[in-house]
Design a protein around this motif. Structure first.
Motif, mmCIF file in Angstrom:
data_model
loop_
_atom_site.group_PDB
_atom_site.id
_atom_site.type_symbol
_atom_site.label_atom_id
_atom_site.label_comp_id
_atom_site.label_asym_id
_atom_site.label_seq_id
_atom_site.Cartn_x
_atom_site.Cartn_y
_atom_site.Cartn_z
ATOM 1 N N ARG A 1 0.849 -1.188 0.000
ATOM 2 C CA ARG A 1 0.000 0.000 0.000
ATOM 3 C C ARG A 1 0.883 1.235 0.000
ATOM 4 N NH1 ARG A 1 -4.523 1.596 4.620
ATOM 5 N NH2 ARG A 1 -5.147 3.597 3.680
ATOM 6 N N GLN A 2 0.516 2.218 -0.787
ATOM 7 C CA GLN A 2 1.299 3.449 -0.839
ATOM 8 C C GLN A 2 0.431 4.595 -1.373
ATOM 9 O OE1 GLN A 2 3.711 1.594 -4.213
ATOM 10 N NE2 GLN A 2 4.045 3.779 -4.631
ATOM 11 N N ILE A 3 0.899 5.825 -1.103
ATOM 12 C CA ILE A 3 0.286 7.025 -1.690
ATOM 13 C C ILE A 3 1.094 7.371 -2.931
ATOM 14 C CG2 ILE A 3 -0.355 9.433 -1.345
ATOM 15 C CD1 ILE A 3 -1.908 7.534 0.427
ATOM 16 N N TRP B 1 -3.628 12.346 -6.731
ATOM 17 C CA TRP B 1 -3.024 11.485 -5.707
ATOM 18 C C TRP B 1 -4.036 10.439 -5.250
ATOM 19 C CZ3 TRP B 1 2.027 11.560 -4.487
ATOM 20 C CH2 TRP B 1 2.772 12.679 -4.895
ATOM 21 N N ASP C 1 -4.614 6.695 -2.801
ATOM 22 C CA ASP C 1 -4.176 5.670 -1.844
ATOM 23 C C ASP C 1 -4.318 4.334 -2.569
ATOM 24 O OD1 ASP C 1 -3.777 3.870 0.176
ATOM 25 O OD2 ASP C 1 -5.140 4.799 1.605
ATOM 26 N N SER D 1 -3.737 0.312 -3.076
ATOM 27 C CA SER D 1 -3.501 -0.987 -2.433
ATOM 28 C C SER D 1 -3.400 -2.044 -3.525
ATOM 29 C CB SER D 1 -4.622 -1.349 -1.464
ATOM 30 O OG SER D 1 -4.647 -0.460 -0.367
ATOM 31 N N VAL E 1 -7.262 10.603 -2.966
ATOM 32 C CA VAL E 1 -7.001 11.335 -1.715
ATOM 33 C C VAL E 1 -6.322 12.668 -2.008
ATOM 34 C CG1 VAL E 1 -6.888 9.269 -0.267
ATOM 35 C CG2 VAL E 1 -4.803 10.087 -1.401
ATOM 36 N N LYS F 1 -4.462 14.982 0.657
ATOM 37 C CA LYS F 1 -3.007 15.145 0.594
ATOM 38 C C LYS F 1 -2.617 16.608 0.484
ATOM 39 C CE LYS F 1 1.226 13.597 -1.590
ATOM 40 N NZ LYS F 1 1.846 14.911 -1.524
#
Length: 661
Positions: free
Chosen positions: A190-192, A203, A205, A207, A228, A232
């Motif tokens: 998982r990362q932004i 941007w 999120d 997964s 997000v 952000k």
């Protein structure tokens, strides 16, 4: 509670046509299977099926779900009916399975699996399809290194290219590499990250989970993405505001510590701190107003950034104080860079039609980020800045260890002063003022002395500047007034006709409680307020002329007299000095020491005093020739060693004859 007799009955289950098997959840293996189950799993026999390690291709998501089944079997004797995709020999097979708890021979909880003969449309399945249709979450199933195998409506509508492979989803190829590394390490990640969309980069999120395609059985990656961008941006703005000064846009003290910590981790080479402030910035604020003062600070911040390297850090510590942390990226030695900063920062500031003299003073401290704490380095730079200010301003000083020793001594003295104030170790000595016409002592000036328990009598030059710098002058000033006023009352009661002069420092004068305090003294019964003269310096008269005049008039209405001390050395404007309610001008001793060469200046001050109808007092008279010159040119009073040295009240009383009162 699970049915414990199922193991005994599994022999009968082997005769069933419905595929039935027992799964050891902990070991990830099938421990029992009837022939129909072996056919479903494409196994030659029950023994062949038992040898298979089903954990090899199991995703983390499936593993967690089976563990949850196990817990529900134990707690609730639960049963589940779900459509699952099995992968016998890698071939995807969709089966509707009824799951229930099954106690293994060693007592652990396993799972009985019964493949149902018909696939019915389960409510959960119908609802999951509906949820995928309407959710705003982007859901995409990617082949391991190819185009998408499935996209839900949200993903299809948002994508600029619905057929693009996973790597083209990311704005930064580095983000794609991070995701693949995460999947390789744990099967999920998982990362932004910034993602391409029809409306531009946004941007998300993101997964991702490794899985298998339910149709082909080939390795796949399930990606869900939630927009997000607004969150952000809000967090980035909050982070920016948390690390920045709102007026100038420079970094703040909080970020300074983070920056130096990074330099220390990187084992950066020795660098330097430049600590600077604006000379006489208060005068700029008082003269032009705080709006112009803020413009000056913004201009200086811009100059610091313009004259620096991209990796230099410019910090506003507060007020007019700034700090520059030099980077190691520049080829020029930091000493050369300091000189360039000093010249660039000290130029006049042009704001509209106003040209403001914005000289700066700088303190420099060289330090190794990995070896020296930033607070220590900052203190060293502060010590150097203090010396630059004391040595005349508009210069820079580079810190050395001798300065540190002197500063430590000063800090110890400051601590001793605080103790002395609490212990009432300060007293007054009084120096007479002689009236040249009558030869009588008509006034005395109260001078603070510190009676140290070990060092004896400490002269004012050793403690007054420290009190001024630290704000202790307010406490000391109050004690001086208390002591002096009590002595004036005692002399008055004893019949001595003598005026007492006491100094009011610039910081004391700016104290909003000064008038209230003086009024409290004046209201005391029998207090000789008309015999009290308060001495201020010329610097007090600079600033808000209307406010200063109003304050002085309020003091004189109480009955006090006002004197200007060290007159001639400050910045008094003769065009407005007549606005102030003055009673005395004290000619600075530096002019008296140069007599008769300084005669024209002294005569000018004497003439001014005559025109203003105030008393002229010459300070620092030490020689007969000076005394005679002043008497010949009409000076009213003289004060200095030639007349008498400062002494305690007990010794002075002998010079004050009550009979002359």
């Amino acid at each position: 509670m699970a049915r414990a007799d199922k193991i005994d009955q599994f022999a009968a289950a082997r005769r069933l046509q419905t595929p039935t098997w027992v799964y050891d959840i902990d070991a990830c293996r099938i421990v029992h299977a009837n022939p129909s189950a072996c056919t479903l799993w494409q196994a030659a026999s029950e023994e062949d099926l038992q040898k298979r390690d089903l954990a090899e291709d199991m995703t983390a998501t499936v593993s967690r779900r089976l563990k949850q089944y196990q817990a529900d079997f134990i707690d609730h004797d639960a049963t589940f009916k779900e459509l699952w995709t099995l992968f016998p020999n890698g071939v995807p097979t969709s089966v509707l399975v009824l799951y229930s708890g099954f106690r293994l021979s060693d007592g652990r909880m396993g799972m009985l699996c019964e493949a149902l003969p018909e696939r019915d449309e389960l409510p959960d399945n119908l609802r999951s399809v509906e949820a995928l249709l309407h959710t705003d979450v982007m859901v995409t199933l990617f082949s391991a290194d190819g185009p998408p195998l499935y996209t839900n409506p949200a993903a299809h509508n948002a994508s600029g290219n619905p057929s693009a492979p996973l790597r083209d989803l990311f704005v930064s190829s580095a983000d794609h590499a991070v995701l693949l590394a995460g999947l390789e390490g744990g099967g999920e990640h998982r990362q932004i990250a910034e993602i391409h969309t029809k409306t531009g980069a946004r941007w998300f999120d993101v997964s991702a989970k490794k899985c298998s395609d339910a149709v082909t059985g080939q390795p796949a990656i399930l990606v869900t993405a939630i927009d997000v961008s607004e969150l952000k941006l809000a967090r980035d703005q909050a982070r920016y505001l948390a690390s920045r000064d709102q007026l100038t846009g420079c970094f703040n003290r909080s970020y300074l510590h983070q920056h130096v910590a990074k330099l220390a981790e990187a084992k950066a080479a020795t660098t330097a701190l430049i600590y600077f402030d604006v000379d006489r910035f208060k005068q700029i604020n008082d003269t032009y107003g705080h709006v112009i003062g803020d413009r000056v600070l913004m201009e200086l911040a811009d100059r610091a950034i313009r004259h620096g390297q991209p990796d230099d850090l410019v910090v506003r510590l507060g007020g007019d104080e700034f700090l520059i942390v030099l980077s190691q990226a520049s080829a020029a030695p930091w000493q050369e860079r300091v000189e360039r900063f000093f010249k660039g920062l000290s130029a006049p500031t042009e704001i509209g039609s106003i040209s403001i003299n914005t000289k700066v003073s700088m303190g420099i401290s060289a330090f190794d980020p990995a070896r020296t704490d930033i607070d220590v380095a900052l203190r060293h730079a502060d010590i150097a800045l203090y010396l630059a200010k004391n040595n005349g301003r508009n210069r820079y000083v580079i810190y050395d260890d001798q300065m540190g020793a002197a500063a430590d001594k000063r800090s110890r003295t400051e601590a001793e002063i605080e103790v002395a104030l609490d212990a009432n170790q300060f007293e007054l000595h009084y120096q007479p003022r002689l009236d040249l016409a009558t030869g009588r002592i008509v006034a005395v000036e109260g001078l603070a002395r510190w009676r140290h328990p070990e060092r004896g009598l400490v002269p004012p030059d050793d403690f007054i500047p420290i009190c001024e710098d630290t704000g202790l002058i307010h406490v000391l000033g109050r004690q001086v007034l208390e002591i002096g006023f009590a002595q004036a009352a005692a002399w008055h009661e004893a019949g001595y006709d003598v005026q007492l002069s006491l100094n009011i420092s610039p910081r004391q004068f700016s104290d909003p409680h000064l008038l209230e305090m003086l009024e409290g003294f004046a209201a005391r019964p029998g207090f000789p307020v008309h015999k009290i003269e308060l001495e201020i310096t010329e610097s007090v008269l600079i600033g808000d002329q209307d406010g200063i005049a109003a304050k002085l008039k309020a003091i004189t209405r109480m009955g006090y007299r006002i004197s200007i001390d060290d007159f001639g050395t400050g910045y008094s404007n003769l065009s407005y000095i007549s606005r102030f309610p003055l009673h005395c001008l004290k000619i600075d001793g530096s002019f008296i020491s140069l007599l008769p060469g300084s005669g024209p200046i002294v005569r000018l001050i004497l003439a001014l005093a005559q025109q203003l109808d105030v008393t002229a007092v010459a300070e620092g008279v030490e020689e007969q020739a000076q005394f005679d010159w002043l008497k010949a040119h009409g000076c009213t009073q003289v004060q200095g060693y030639y007349v008498a040295r400062p002494c305690p009240a007990s010794e002075l009383s002998a010079l004050l004859d009550p009979a002359t009162a």
